[in-house]
Scaffold this motif. Structure first.
Motif, mmCIF file in Angstrom:
data_model
loop_
_atom_site.group_PDB
_atom_site.id
_atom_site.type_symbol
_atom_site.label_atom_id
_atom_site.label_comp_id
_atom_site.label_asym_id
_atom_site.label_seq_id
_atom_site.Cartn_x
_atom_site.Cartn_y
_atom_site.Cartn_z
ATOM 1 N N ALA A 217 40.438 14.844 36.384
ATOM 2 C CA ALA A 217 39.635 13.572 36.124
ATOM 3 C C ALA A 217 38.223 13.703 35.524
ATOM 4 O O ALA A 217 37.949 12.865 34.736
ATOM 5 C CB ALA A 217 39.759 12.554 37.204
ATOM 6 N N LEU A 218 37.701 14.624 36.183
ATOM 7 C CA LEU A 218 36.496 14.976 35.759
ATOM 8 C C LEU A 218 36.325 15.702 34.452
ATOM 9 O O LEU A 218 35.434 15.703 33.702
ATOM 10 C CB LEU A 218 35.722 15.953 36.932
ATOM 11 C CG LEU A 218 35.347 15.282 38.198
ATOM 12 C CD1 LEU A 218 34.869 16.378 39.251
ATOM 13 C CD2 LEU A 218 34.119 14.327 38.119
ATOM 14 N N MET A 219 37.190 16.530 34.132
ATOM 15 C CA MET A 219 37.426 17.226 32.975
ATOM 16 C C MET A 219 37.804 16.430 31.531
ATOM 17 O O MET A 219 37.230 16.924 30.686
ATOM 18 C CB MET A 219 38.354 18.432 32.974
ATOM 19 C CG MET A 219 37.790 19.404 34.125
ATOM 20 S SD MET A 219 36.323 20.441 33.091
ATOM 21 C CE MET A 219 37.140 20.919 31.762
ATOM 22 N N ILE A 241 49.993 8.161 35.503
ATOM 23 C CA ILE A 241 48.401 7.846 35.516
ATOM 24 C C ILE A 241 47.715 7.947 34.013
ATOM 25 O O ILE A 241 47.995 9.046 33.663
ATOM 26 C CB ILE A 241 48.037 8.698 36.569
ATOM 27 C CG1 ILE A 241 48.329 8.297 38.035
ATOM 28 C CG2 ILE A 241 46.505 8.319 36.643
ATOM 29 C CD1 ILE A 241 48.265 9.203 39.112
ATOM 30 N N THR A 242 46.876 7.138 33.905
ATOM 31 C CA THR A 242 46.367 7.241 32.355
ATOM 32 C C THR A 242 44.884 7.218 33.060
ATOM 33 O O THR A 242 44.220 6.293 33.607
ATOM 34 C CB THR A 242 46.522 6.169 31.335
ATOM 35 O OG1 THR A 242 47.844 6.267 31.141
ATOM 36 C CG2 THR A 242 45.795 6.386 30.296
ATOM 37 N N THR A 243 44.016 8.164 32.656
ATOM 38 C CA THR A 243 42.648 8.049 32.954
ATOM 39 C C THR A 243 41.724 8.101 31.870
ATOM 40 O O THR A 243 41.944 8.871 30.732
ATOM 41 C CB THR A 243 42.377 9.222 33.966
ATOM 42 O OG1 THR A 243 42.199 10.632 33.207
ATOM 43 C CG2 THR A 243 43.036 9.378 35.158
ATOM 44 N N LYS A 244 40.614 7.381 31.898
ATOM 45 C CA LYS A 244 39.439 7.480 31.129
ATOM 46 C C LYS A 244 37.998 7.894 31.528
ATOM 47 O O LYS A 244 37.833 7.139 33.181
ATOM 48 C CB LYS A 244 39.349 6.517 30.099
ATOM 49 C CG LYS A 244 40.538 6.182 29.047
ATOM 50 C CD LYS A 244 40.446 4.988 28.416
ATOM 51 C CE LYS A 244 41.609 4.639 27.479
ATOM 52 N NZ LYS A 244 41.221 3.387 26.562
ATOM 53 N N GLU A 263 38.033 5.275 34.759
ATOM 54 C CA GLU A 263 38.780 4.111 34.694
ATOM 55 C C GLU A 263 40.421 4.650 34.567
ATOM 56 O O GLU A 263 40.849 5.434 33.748
ATOM 57 C CB GLU A 263 38.711 3.368 33.224
ATOM 58 C CG GLU A 263 39.433 1.959 33.155
ATOM 59 C CD GLU A 263 39.076 1.232 31.651
ATOM 60 O OE1 GLU A 263 40.027 1.275 30.968
ATOM 61 O OE2 GLU A 263 37.836 0.839 31.813
ATOM 62 N N LEU A 264 41.210 3.814 35.458
ATOM 63 C CA LEU A 264 42.430 4.644 35.697
ATOM 64 C C LEU A 264 43.450 3.612 35.856
ATOM 65 O O LEU A 264 43.424 2.428 36.365
ATOM 66 C CB LEU A 264 42.431 5.351 37.028
ATOM 67 C CG LEU A 264 43.757 6.040 37.529
ATOM 68 C CD1 LEU A 264 43.107 7.465 38.161
ATOM 69 C CD2 LEU A 264 44.511 5.280 38.344
ATOM 70 N N GLU A 265 44.712 3.755 35.015
ATOM 71 C CA GLU A 265 45.755 2.870 35.277
ATOM 72 C C GLU A 265 46.986 3.529 35.967
ATOM 73 O O GLU A 265 47.221 4.795 35.534
ATOM 74 C CB GLU A 265 46.185 2.309 33.877
ATOM 75 C CG GLU A 265 47.400 1.085 33.834
ATOM 76 C CD GLU A 265 47.741 0.822 32.342
ATOM 77 O OE1 GLU A 265 48.707 0.509 31.989
ATOM 78 O OE2 GLU A 265 46.504 0.742 31.586
ATOM 79 N N LYS A 343 37.518 2.144 38.364
ATOM 80 C CA LYS A 343 38.133 0.828 38.421
ATOM 81 C C LYS A 343 39.685 1.410 38.299
ATOM 82 O O LYS A 343 40.140 1.949 37.443
ATOM 83 C CB LYS A 343 37.754 0.254 37.348
ATOM 84 C CG LYS A 343 38.760 -1.291 37.096
ATOM 85 C CD LYS A 343 38.382 -2.203 38.334
ATOM 86 C CE LYS A 343 39.463 -3.281 37.872
ATOM 87 N NZ LYS A 343 39.114 -4.346 39.270
ATOM 88 N N VAL A 344 40.567 0.870 39.298
ATOM 89 C CA VAL A 344 41.860 1.325 39.096
ATOM 90 C C VAL A 344 42.722 0.039 39.030
ATOM 91 O O VAL A 344 42.570 -1.093 39.510
ATOM 92 C CB VAL A 344 42.462 1.940 40.713
ATOM 93 C CG1 VAL A 344 43.905 1.997 40.648
ATOM 94 C CG2 VAL A 344 41.661 3.183 40.623
ATOM 95 N N LEU A 345 43.733 0.019 37.974
ATOM 96 C CA LEU A 345 44.631 -0.957 37.547
ATOM 97 C C LEU A 345 46.039 -0.520 37.799
ATOM 98 O O LEU A 345 46.527 0.384 37.369
ATOM 99 C CB LEU A 345 44.363 -1.439 36.169
ATOM 100 C CG LEU A 345 45.336 -2.494 35.751
ATOM 101 C CD1 LEU A 345 44.980 -3.766 36.321
ATOM 102 C CD2 LEU A 345 45.186 -2.760 34.021
#
Length: 353
Positions: A217-219, A241-244, A263-265, A343-345
């Motif tokens: 997630a950091l990379m 999981i989708t992360t930005k 930001e994570l979904e 922010k997690v959705l």
């Protein structure tokens, strides 16, 4: 017409200059493992696939010791009935002791070899590389099995993208340090159990499998992956999981303040409680946000305290700073502070136990 004839002549001439090799008359190397030995020597284990009449594939290995990797290859050639060709190497493994001693001489040799692609996968072994290379793994040979293992975990799981090109890029960078997958032999399988972190070309720390998600997630921004956490006494497993993520770095050459927004979904795949209602979903989202904020900040501070930067915070600072001075950055990086918000959705719910 004359131009066309000249072109045809060059094609024929250049084709004649290429050394042709019959595949049945050569041994194609699919993987190489290196381990540290006494007196600065290195033990190399070269693996080639052996195609049998029943269409199954086994492995044949060649082992040699020397102080430089090119000498290992030369000694192995002397043991092989056919020439050993390295153009199809899919994986290079390094024993843990060797990785902590330093890998530059070997990785530099591979980088300079025009017959080897820059996307070659590298990994550090918890133990020795030889013990893995001597195993018959997978249906397509050990080299192909290990290559597919790493590729799958980079594309669909929590392992960040890594290869020879990226390792050498980070090594030569003045503001970033390399990392490699960290694997271990368990029975007749190899498991990705974490990430090896480097200071220049020496492994200095290791992340476990629980930290891999947060490291990725950091990379990089990514899709897929999974993470399990507690909501009260119950357990929630999220997947797809989708992360930005977005970095903002203030005062990079005086007192760096690194702000990270994630930001994570995600979808809930499993929940051990009785009822998965909207209240529980909200609690799960908050608990996930707390875990992201806490774990990513701990990792960033851990890297800073060890004077390594596998994430490439310095690279990001360079893109945001005019007249960036890498020497000054390395000096003030030890004083960097980090703030993480997320922010997690949660968009879907799945199986309930």
């Amino acid at each position: 017409m004359i131009k066309i004839l000249n072109i045809l002549f060059l094609i024929v001439f250049l084709t004649g200059c290429v050394e042709q090799k019959i595949i049945d008359d050569i041994n194609i190397m699919s993987g190489v493992g290196y381990d540290a030995k006494e007196d600065g020597k290195v033990k190399g284990t070269i693996v080639i696939p052996v195609y049998k009449a029943d269409k199954s594939i086994s492995n044949e290995s060649f082992v040699a010791e020397a102080k430089v990797s090119k000498e290992i290859n030369r000694q192995a050639q002397m043991k092989s009935a056919d020439p050993l060709e390295n153009g199809s190497i899919e994986i290079v493994l390094f024993g843990k002791e060797l990785a902590e001693r330093g890998l530059y001489e070997i990785t530099d040799t591979f980088e300079r070899d025009a017959g080897i692609g820059s996307r070659l996968y590298l990994a550090v072994v918890d133990g020795t590389a030889d013990e893995i290379m001597q195993k018959n793994l997978g249906n397509l040979g050990t080299g192909s099995y290990l290559n597919t293992l790493l590729e799958h975990n980079m594309r669909h799981r929590e392992l960040p993208l890594s290869n020879l090109h990226l390792f050498m890029y980070s090594y030569y960078s003045k503001v970033q340090d390399p990392f490699l997958p960290y694997v271990k032999l368990t029975g007749n399988k190899v498991k990705v159990q974490g990430i090896a972190l480097f200071d220049h070309d020496r492994a200095v720390d290791y992340l476990n499998s629980k930290d891999m998600f947060f490291f990725k997630a950091l990379m990089e921004n990514f899709r897929n992956g999974a993470y399990t956490f507690n909501v009260g006494k119950d357990i929630v497993t999220t997947y797809n999981i989708t992360t930005k993520r977005k970095y903002d770095i203030k005062d990079p050459l005086t007192q760096p303040k690194v702000n990270l927004y994630v930001e994570l979904e995600a979808h809930i795949r499993e929940y051990t409680g009785k009822k998965l209602d909207s209240k529980v979903v909200d609690q799960a989202g908050k608990a996930f946000e707390e875990a992201i904020n806490k774990k990513t900040k701990e990792l960033l501070e851990r890297f800073r305290d060890q004077k390594i930067d596998p994430i490439g915070i310095g690279v990001l600072a360079k893109t945001q700073t005019r007249k960036f001075d890498p020497d000054k950055w390395n000096e003030v990086y030890q004083n960097a502070t980090f703030h993480v918000s997320s922010k997690v959705l949660i968009t879907e719910t799945g199986v309930i136990e």
